[in-house]
Enzyme design. Sequence first.
Site, short mmCIF file in Angstrom:
data_model
loop_
_atom_site.label_atom_id
_atom_site.label_comp_id
_atom_site.label_asym_id
_atom_site.label_seq_id
_atom_site.Cartn_x
_atom_site.Cartn_y
_atom_site.Cartn_z
N LEU A 148 0.85 -1.20 0.00
CA LEU A 148 0.00 0.00 0.00
C LEU A 148 0.89 1.25 0.00
CD1 LEU A 148 -3.12 0.71 0.18
CD2 LEU A 148 -2.67 1.22 2.59
N ARG A 150 2.51 4.41 -2.85
CA ARG A 150 1.92 5.50 -3.64
C ARG A 150 0.86 4.97 -4.61
NH1 ARG A 150 7.92 7.09 -3.73
NH2 ARG A 150 7.96 5.14 -4.89
N ARG A 227 5.68 -6.50 -10.52
CA ARG A 227 6.81 -7.14 -11.17
C ARG A 227 6.57 -8.65 -11.22
NH1 ARG A 227 7.86 -2.89 -12.85
NH2 ARG A 227 9.75 -1.64 -12.63
N ASP A 251 -0.17 -7.88 -15.75
CA ASP A 251 0.47 -6.88 -16.60
C ASP A 251 1.97 -7.13 -16.69
OD1 ASP A 251 0.45 -4.39 -18.11
OD2 ASP A 251 1.45 -3.46 -16.39
N GLU A 256 9.22 -11.50 -19.16
CA GLU A 256 8.55 -10.75 -20.22
C GLU A 256 9.55 -10.24 -21.28
OE1 GLU A 256 6.73 -8.14 -17.28
OE2 GLU A 256 7.93 -6.47 -18.05
N HIS A 274 2.76 -5.24 -19.96
CA HIS A 274 3.47 -4.29 -19.09
C HIS A 274 3.15 -2.85 -19.50
CE1 HIS A 274 7.20 -3.74 -16.34
NE2 HIS A 274 6.35 -2.72 -16.22
N GLY A 276 1.29 -0.60 -17.51
CA GLY A 276 0.77 0.17 -16.37
C GLY A 276 0.85 1.68 -16.54
#
Length: 308
Positions: A148, A150, A227, A251, A256, A274, A276
Amino acid sequence: MKNILIAGNLPQDCLQLMGQHFNLLRMDQATDKDAFLAKHAASIDGVSGGAIDGAMIDKLPNLKIIANFGVGYDNIDVAAAKARDIVVTNTPNRLNAAVAELTLGLMIALARRIPKNHEMVRNGHWPSVKRAPLTGQLAGAKLGILGLGRIGKAIAKRADACDMEISYFGRTDQQNDYRYFDDLTSMAAHVDWLVIIAPGGEGTDKLVNANVIEALGPEGFLVNIARGSIVDETALILALEQGKLGGAALDVFENEPHMPDTLRNLPNVVLSPHAGSATHVTRQQMGAQVVDNLVAFFETGKALDPVT
Ligand code: NAP
């Protein structure tokens, strides 16, 4: 003018802005990168773009700053940099909204079967199916956030607007309105959704293991927007195949942009490349933040966003 080594991919607008303040050494464009580095090593004051390991840091005797494009800096050997008093900066905060937005998008897509329904309608199967299959929903469901920070708080705010009940796991009890768990497996057993938004690296490597996934259970959903290294991908795929986990929205991945075919072909996943922070506005702001850090550091001796 200071020399900045461009070690990997950076957006064009970031490079353009950086080029107004610094001399850019484009190793990213060099065919023989080792020869390029050997030729320019002594003149390099700063580095930006790509992964920077200890071996590269060792090759740069006058390096003073590594300006990372991104908030996650597990691609940089921070310990090696610190050992030589090299400042490392990242791009916190400006991407919070974009990452949180995609997280909620993936959750809604998974819960409400948006990609599957889209395919069903597009392929002309609606007349034979007649009615859309019933699905779960976010409203009323329990969400557990691993990390939890930013972005985690930006996700919590949006999940709150969706009427979800919010808990979190991390190393510290933040004494806020959300329920704190000091044990990840216990939180996974309590919630319907587990969203991962903690940093990668040693401290979180495969933190989400088979036990955590099984605790989430056959009705549970896992979302990884942080990640790939944080999740035991083999255990995740097995649980999805065996119905021990309800579904996953991912994501990020262990290796990856590659992933096992089994994961790609599972019916109960939503997959994202990926993406985001990948909005025009956010990436432009991140690029400016990279340059602001370099300028501040070389003008005042203090970077704006040093990682600690
Ligand atoms: P942040 O503000 O530093 O928050 C990280 C949170 O993770 C903190 O609440 C921290 O809480 C928790 N945490 C750290 N280490 C932990 C550990 N070992 N075990 C459990 N919890 C731990 O970071 P942020 O700006 O929100 O970004 C989070 C991460 O998101 C980044 O590091 C990056 O990897 C990822 N990210 C992904 C994308 C994408 O495109 N998918 C985009 C941006 C960021 P405690 O200190 O209390 O443990």
